[in-house]
Write a protein that holds these residues in place. Sequence first.
Motif, PDB file in Angstrom:
ATOM      1  N   PRO A 507       0.807  -1.234   0.000  1.00 19.06           N
ATOM      2  CA  PRO A 507       0.000   0.000   0.000  1.00 19.06           C
ATOM      3  C   PRO A 507       0.834   1.276   0.000  1.00 19.06           C
ATOM      4  CG  PRO A 507      -0.849  -1.579   1.591  1.00 19.06           C
ATOM      5  CD  PRO A 507       0.463  -2.125   1.119  1.00 19.06           C
ATOM      6  N   VAL A 508       2.042   1.228   0.623  1.00 24.85           N
ATOM      7  CA  VAL A 508       2.837   2.462   0.704  1.00 24.85           C
ATOM      8  C   VAL A 508       3.292   2.947  -0.668  1.00 24.85           C
ATOM      9  CG1 VAL A 508       3.660   2.195   3.064  1.00 24.85           C
ATOM     10  CG2 VAL A 508       4.820   0.975   1.221  1.00 24.85           C
ATOM     11  N   GLU A 509       3.282   2.055  -1.661  1.00 24.66           N
ATOM     12  CA  GLU A 509       3.691   2.462  -3.006  1.00 24.66           C
ATOM     13  C   GLU A 509       2.698   3.445  -3.625  1.00 24.66           C
ATOM     14  OE1 GLU A 509       6.558   1.698  -4.252  1.00 24.66           O
ATOM     15  OE2 GLU A 509       7.130   0.254  -2.712  1.00 24.66           O
ATOM     16  N   TYR A 510       1.500   3.541  -3.028  1.00 26.43           N
ATOM     17  CA  TYR A 510       0.465   4.421  -3.568  1.00 26.43           C
ATOM     18  C   TYR A 510       0.388   5.755  -2.815  1.00 26.43           C
ATOM     19  CZ  TYR A 510      -1.064   0.194  -5.936  1.00 26.43           C
ATOM     20  OH  TYR A 510      -1.105  -0.930  -6.718  1.00 26.43           O
ATOM     21  N   ILE A 511       1.263   5.919  -1.816  1.00 26.95           N
ATOM     22  CA  ILE A 511       1.219   7.142  -1.013  1.00 26.95           C
ATOM     23  C   ILE A 511       2.216   8.159  -1.567  1.00 26.95           C
ATOM     24  CG2 ILE A 511       1.564   8.135   1.282  1.00 26.95           C
ATOM     25  CD1 ILE A 511       0.834   5.447   2.476  1.00 26.95           C
ATOM     26  N   LYS A 512       1.719   9.312  -1.951  1.00 28.18           N
ATOM     27  CA  LYS A 512       2.576  10.397  -2.408  1.00 28.18           C
ATOM     28  C   LYS A 512       2.974  11.248  -1.203  1.00 28.18           C
ATOM     29  CE  LYS A 512       0.118  10.643  -6.828  1.00 28.18           C
ATOM     30  NZ  LYS A 512      -0.724  11.502  -7.702  1.00 28.18           N
ATOM     31  N   GLU A 513       4.228  11.608  -1.143  1.00 25.77           N
ATOM     32  CA  GLU A 513       4.715  12.389   0.000  1.00 25.77           C
ATOM     33  C   GLU A 513       3.929  13.680   0.179  1.00 25.77           C
ATOM     34  OE1 GLU A 513       8.879  13.088  -0.270  1.00 25.77           O
ATOM     35  OE2 GLU A 513       9.439  11.020   0.197  1.00 25.77           O
ATOM     36  N   GLU A 514       3.588  14.333  -0.923  1.00 25.27           N
ATOM     37  CA  GLU A 514       2.884  15.618  -0.824  1.00 25.27           C
ATOM     38  C   GLU A 514       1.460  15.467  -0.307  1.00 25.27           C
ATOM     39  OE1 GLU A 514       2.733  14.311  -5.215  1.00 25.27           O
ATOM     40  OE2 GLU A 514       4.167  14.297  -3.539  1.00 25.27           O
ATOM     41  N   ASN A 515       0.918  14.238  -0.358  1.00 21.75           N
ATOM     42  CA  ASN A 515      -0.443  14.008   0.124  1.00 21.75           C
ATOM     43  C   ASN A 515      -0.489  13.521   1.571  1.00 21.75           C
ATOM     44  OD1 ASN A 515      -1.526  14.731  -2.329  1.00 21.75           O
ATOM     45  ND2 ASN A 515      -1.654  12.643  -3.106  1.00 21.75           N
ATOM     46  N   LEU A 516       0.666  13.299   2.186  1.00 25.28           N
ATOM     47  CA  LEU A 516       0.725  12.784   3.550  1.00 25.28           C
ATOM     48  C   LEU A 516       0.331  13.876   4.538  1.00 25.28           C
ATOM     49  CD1 LEU A 516       1.447  10.332   5.266  1.00 25.28           C
ATOM     50  CD2 LEU A 516       3.821  11.098   5.259  1.00 25.28           C
ATOM     51  N   ARG A 517      -0.630  13.572   5.390  1.00 31.57           N
ATOM     52  CA  ARG A 517      -1.147  14.573   6.320  1.00 31.57           C
ATOM     53  C   ARG A 517      -0.878  14.245   7.793  1.00 31.57           C
ATOM     54  NH1 ARG A 517      -0.894  16.747   2.276  1.00 31.57           N
ATOM     55  NH2 ARG A 517      -2.505  17.810   1.073  1.00 31.57           N
ATOM     56  N   ASP A 518      -0.827  12.955   8.139  1.00 33.54           N
ATOM     57  CA  ASP A 518      -0.668  12.599   9.548  1.00 33.54           C
ATOM     58  C   ASP A 518      -0.237  11.138   9.639  1.00 33.54           C
ATOM     59  OD1 ASP A 518      -0.619  12.837  12.247  1.00 33.54           O
ATOM     60  OD2 ASP A 518      -2.780  13.003  12.530  1.00 33.54           O
ATOM     61  N   ILE A 519       0.370  10.776  10.775  1.00 33.82           N
ATOM     62  CA  ILE A 519       0.755   9.391  11.045  1.00 33.82           C
ATOM     63  C   ILE A 519       0.284   9.013  12.441  1.00 33.82           C
ATOM     64  CG2 ILE A 519       2.670   7.773  11.375  1.00 33.82           C
ATOM     65  CD1 ILE A 519       4.242   9.277   9.301  1.00 33.82           C
ATOM     66  N   THR A 520      -0.383   7.871  12.561  1.00 37.92           N
ATOM     67  CA  THR A 520      -0.862   7.363  13.836  1.00 37.92           C
ATOM     68  C   THR A 520      -0.209   6.021  14.121  1.00 37.92           C
ATOM     69  OG1 THR A 520      -3.004   8.421  13.477  1.00 37.92           O
ATOM     70  CG2 THR A 520      -2.914   6.734  15.172  1.00 37.92           C
ATOM     71  N   VAL A 521       0.151   5.786  15.382  1.00 37.48           N
ATOM     72  CA  VAL A 521       0.773   4.536  15.802  1.00 37.48           C
ATOM     73  C   VAL A 521      -0.217   3.734  16.635  1.00 37.48           C
ATOM     74  CG1 VAL A 521       2.668   3.481  17.087  1.00 37.48           C
ATOM     75  CG2 VAL A 521       3.047   5.604  15.812  1.00 37.48           C
ATOM     76  N   THR A 522      -0.355   2.462  16.313  1.00 36.08           N
ATOM     77  CA  THR A 522      -1.220   1.563  17.071  1.00 36.08           C
ATOM     78  C   THR A 522      -0.404   0.346  17.491  1.00 36.08           C
ATOM     79  OG1 THR A 522      -3.143   2.235  15.785  1.00 36.08           O
ATOM     80  CG2 THR A 522      -3.339   0.198  17.024  1.00 36.08           C
ATOM     81  N   ASP A 523      -0.450   0.016  18.798  1.00 40.85           N
ATOM     82  CA  ASP A 523       0.226  -1.180  19.289  1.00 40.85           C
ATOM     83  C   ASP A 523      -0.583  -1.756  20.441  1.00 40.85           C
ATOM     84  OD1 ASP A 523       0.674   0.588  21.335  1.00 40.85           O
ATOM     85  OD2 ASP A 523       2.818   0.831  20.972  1.00 40.85           O
ATOM     86  N   HIS A 547      11.236   1.703   2.265  1.00 46.08           N
ATOM     87  CA  HIS A 547      12.479   1.010   1.891  1.00 46.08           C
ATOM     88  C   HIS A 547      12.598  -0.319   2.638  1.00 46.08           C
ATOM     89  CE1 HIS A 547      16.666   0.282   0.889  1.00 46.08           C
ATOM     90  NE2 HIS A 547      16.938   0.183   2.181  1.00 46.08           N
ATOM     91  N   GLU A 548      12.268  -0.322   3.942  1.00 49.39           N
ATOM     92  CA  GLU A 548      12.391  -1.554   4.729  1.00 49.39           C
ATOM     93  C   GLU A 548      11.394  -2.613   4.271  1.00 49.39           C
ATOM     94  OE1 GLU A 548      14.250  -0.392   9.001  1.00 49.39           O
ATOM     95  OE2 GLU A 548      12.138   0.142   8.737  1.00 49.39           O
ATOM     96  N   TRP A 549      10.199  -2.182   3.909  1.00 44.99           N
ATOM     97  CA  TRP A 549       9.203  -3.159   3.461  1.00 44.99           C
ATOM     98  C   TRP A 549       9.549  -3.686   2.069  1.00 44.99           C
ATOM     99  CZ3 TRP A 549       3.169  -2.250   3.681  1.00 44.99           C
ATOM    100  CH2 TRP A 549       2.533  -3.498   3.814  1.00 44.99           C
ATOM    101  N   GLU A 550      10.040  -2.814   1.212  1.00 47.21           N
ATOM    102  CA  GLU A 550      10.441  -3.262  -0.122  1.00 47.21           C
ATOM    103  C   GLU A 550      11.587  -4.279  -0.056  1.00 47.21           C
ATOM    104  OE1 GLU A 550       9.420   0.825  -2.688  1.00 47.21           O
ATOM    105  OE2 GLU A 550      11.479   0.338  -2.093  1.00 47.21           O
TER     106      GLU A 550
END
Length: 699
Positions: A507-523, A547-550
């Motif tokens: 899924p991260v391959e479809y995320i454009k840096e300019e469209n990134l608005r927020d990051i949430t962590v769930t554990d 990079h790590e997932w690729e």
Amino acid sequence: MTSKNFFIKLTGQNLVSRNVWTVLSFLAFFLSIPVMLMLRLDSVSDLVEPARLYQQMHQELAATIGYGNELMIVLVIGMPYLLAMSGYWYLYSGEKTDFYHSLPVRRETLFFSNYLAGILIFAVPYGLNLLFAMGIGIAKGAGFTGMWTVLAGSFAANIVVFLLFYNLAVLGILLTGNLFTGTLAYGTFLIYGILIFEALHHLGSRFFDTFVSGGGYNVRGEYYSSSFCAISNKTSPVLRYFNLLSDAKPNYTSMGSFPAGEVAVFGVSALVILVLCVFAYKKRPTESYHKAIAFRKLEPVIKIGMVVPLSLLIGLLLSAYASRNFVWFVAATLLSALILLAAVEFLYHMDLKECFRLNISSGIAIGILILTILGARLDVFGVDTWIPKEDKLESMSIYINGLNSLYSYPYEEKMEPYMAYLDKVELKEYAAVYELAKAGVEEQKNKNLKSLAADDSESDTISFYIKYNRKSGRSVYKFYTVEKTEEVTDRIGKIYDNWEFKEKTLPVEYIKEENLRDITVTDIYSAGRRPELTKTDMKHILKTYTHEWESLKYADLKEQKVEGYLSFRIKYEPDWFQYVDYEETEDIQVPIYACFTGTLELLEQAGAHIYTKENAAEIEKITVDEYVDEMNDVKTTEYTDEKDIQEIMEKVEYDNSNGFWTGRMPDYNKNIQIYWKDGIGESYSVVYFIKGDYPECVK
């Protein structure tokens, strides 16, 4: 010249005699276009901020006079029937038919004078009201840049579509002898393709394990389908009309484009139906009025054509209430056929005695049904074991349940995510996919497994969808279930490690840096924490995580455990909402594996520590809710001892994302709730015990 003048005069008289229909047509279009436009423009001024007002009014004008006016659908489908009936109503009366056919006029001239009058009653009011709407839009400041193109295109498209529906309505009248059967004929022409599709669709779902029935409408109203479901989309003029509007693609960033291909199909079809209408009018017996069918030779053809698919559909639907029992299906189908055959004979002759008369056509209908049922039951045509030759394929697509279903994608706008994925991910390097498909076909030949539900992740099988994209341009969808062997998982590993597959799967391959608005962590600590991140921080995390997932290979992935999830909030593209003055967003959730040390370090620096079993000392207590019987009675046990807590945390796993690779499936009958000493985190049902692997204190 005399003949031409006479035709014009006859058409004019026809128009005068139908002046009421002209007035009603004008009023219908007036309400549907100019009035609708005024309502839309007035509402826009109240809902949209001034900066966007001109653009929104421009779009509303384009939608109303173009391809986005829903009321036009009703008029284009409904008015052809009314105009056909008003023009050829005399054919249902013996006296009027004798009168018209006794005139010294060729039948073709008589036919086309009525025919042309009906078209004018539709087209002239439609065109005038489009011009009125343009004037209203310009007067209200909507602007007219590009509008004449939209107006001309939509007018031409709707006129051509109207002609097809109009010709079908006329043909329905010519083939019947009374109002009831004439109305029934027009309705049948509109839905017969859907009827055939539904019968084949349910038949395929009932008898074929590899059958894929995906089809429906996405959020933009566009129809999508598997190659099988496309039958209804291609054979039903109503759905074909919807498809034409979809091809025009009116939205809030474009005024739409002229659907030349679909319009051409409608035009050719209308011409073919018109030829049939002329032929039927010339050959129609004068004494056909008050008969159900005007042509006696068509009676058995119509009877068989209606009874066979209807009986199959009724039998399939009724037997669904009997657990899809085959005997019930056969009994319901044949009984439905007998009732329908009797009903058709009564409709033809209006005589109860005819309902019980045996005839050849009824025997043919019953014979076709029996052969169809046996053919499907025995898979005579090898539907489940069919596979195209590898050299006939252009590309392949694969969606693996338990692997692809772990992820969400920005393009999942359709009813079934697997269908959206298959349409997007076409692999040119498909050798490993083809080998896996062959394993699915071999399983069908051996019949070692019965097809399982697509989400049956707790079995020792793997199910997957395949899309064969043939060089001929045709695509075929299939669904397979195979035994989960080491050979099969190795094949999946080859597919996963193929960069072409991975690039379109992660899924991260479809995320454009300019469209990134927020990051949430769930554990295991909480349902979602938002670290304080700058735009630069978020881009750095996204780049490192990607990079790590690729770089993660399939062989290593099988050994990894999920420590938590990252949720990337991105700008939703495109924005399909008409009036919102805020930015629409969506979340893409992805797993954090233990080996993603770079990502974990960046999150730690941002104050978003990922809580794992190593943090057991910070837990106050753990409760385990266990469902002890089928009545859902719950037994709750509380653990506060540090040793018990440590033992429990050694055995739990976060979520079940790696169950596909490891075969370690969670026990959902034991719900675990973690209470943390700081009183902030309270985790419920985010960690699970693996079936058969419990701590001593819980056994």
